[in-house]
Design a protein around this motif. Sequence first.
Motif, PDB file in Angstrom:
ATOM      1  N   ASP A  63      41.692  33.640  40.142  1.00  0.00           N
ATOM      2  CA  ASP A  63      42.346  34.681  39.314  1.00  0.00           C
ATOM      3  C   ASP A  63      43.142  35.523  40.344  1.00  0.00           C
ATOM      4  N   ALA A  64      43.834  36.417  39.827  1.00  0.00           N
ATOM      5  CA  ALA A  64      44.996  37.188  40.730  1.00  0.00           C
ATOM      6  C   ALA A  64      44.264  37.966  41.982  1.00  0.00           C
ATOM      7  N   ASP A  65      42.990  38.464  41.449  1.00  0.00           N
ATOM      8  CA  ASP A  65      42.273  39.167  42.509  1.00  0.00           C
ATOM      9  C   ASP A  65      41.791  38.242  43.781  1.00  0.00           C
ATOM     10  N   GLU A  66      41.360  37.022  43.480  1.00  0.00           N
ATOM     11  CA  GLU A  66      41.245  36.121  44.542  1.00  0.00           C
ATOM     12  C   GLU A  66      42.496  35.622  45.272  1.00  0.00           C
ATOM     13  N   LEU A  67      43.375  35.649  44.520  1.00  0.00           N
ATOM     14  CA  LEU A  67      44.796  35.199  45.204  1.00  0.00           C
ATOM     15  C   LEU A  67      45.139  36.197  46.122  1.00  0.00           C
ATOM     16  N   GLU A  68      44.968  37.741  45.647  1.00  0.00           N
ATOM     17  CA  GLU A  68      45.393  38.831  46.494  1.00  0.00           C
ATOM     18  C   GLU A  68      44.341  38.710  47.905  1.00  0.00           C
ATOM     19  N   GLU A  69      43.426  38.246  47.819  1.00  0.00           N
ATOM     20  CA  GLU A  69      42.673  38.181  49.004  1.00  0.00           C
ATOM     21  C   GLU A  69      42.984  37.196  50.040  1.00  0.00           C
ATOM     22  N   ILE A  70      43.558  35.878  49.346  1.00  0.00           N
ATOM     23  CA  ILE A  70      44.159  34.861  49.967  1.00  0.00           C
ATOM     24  C   ILE A  70      45.360  35.686  50.823  1.00  0.00           C
ATOM     25  N   LEU A  71      46.050  35.877  50.133  1.00  0.00           N
ATOM     26  CA  LEU A  71      47.426  36.249  50.685  1.00  0.00           C
ATOM     27  C   LEU A  71      47.300  37.448  51.801  1.00  0.00           C
ATOM     28  N   ALA A  72      46.205  38.426  51.676  1.00  0.00           N
ATOM     29  CA  ALA A  72      46.175  39.630  52.509  1.00  0.00           C
ATOM     30  C   ALA A  72      45.502  38.932  53.799  1.00  0.00           C
TER      31      ALA A  72
END
Length: 199
Positions: A63-72
């Motif tokens: 989901d978008a939250d996991e993607l943000e963790e990856i990008l961060a």
Amino acid sequence: MQFLVTMTTQVPDGVTEAEVDEVRGREAAHSRELVAAGQLLRLWRPPLQPGEWRTFGLFEAKDADELEEILASMPLRVWRHDEVMPLASHPNDPASPTPLDASATEYFTIFRLTVPEGTPAELVDEKVAGEARRTRELAAEGKLVRLWRRADGPALGLWQTAGAEELTTILESLPLWNWLETDIVPLTVHPSDPAHAAV
């Protein structure tokens, strides 16, 4: 779920070339870790103006939250702005992604379909069915790599051809071509792209 991320990096004034090289080295190493984890699928360079530093990345996340963790987690994020485009499945997406042709040029196409007012439903159905057949043929020929639906409506295609002229010929062969508004984005190889690393 897959996401196309436009990553734009702007290095602040005063940062030394050695510092930039160090962060880029850590970014490349971390990208390999994300590839191994199945979270980073592809990287491309779009057309750039002098001084621009921009990358397209195809990511997999629940989901978008996991993607943000990856990008961060990516070292260049300290200097980077990310624009995220969620991607949904498209009925004409090849059943298996087309293998990379390392000698070809890749392109994104953005298709916006407008059916002319008053068009008989039977003709629409005929063209849509023909489009599905033609995209299967192009995937089998190694030209159509992937096809997604973008969150804002248009379809996003990934193609590999010998050049712009061949791509134009292919697109004009699509049964829906006359009803499509099409944007074409030429792509160049990114040094950390996992698909090219595997070739």
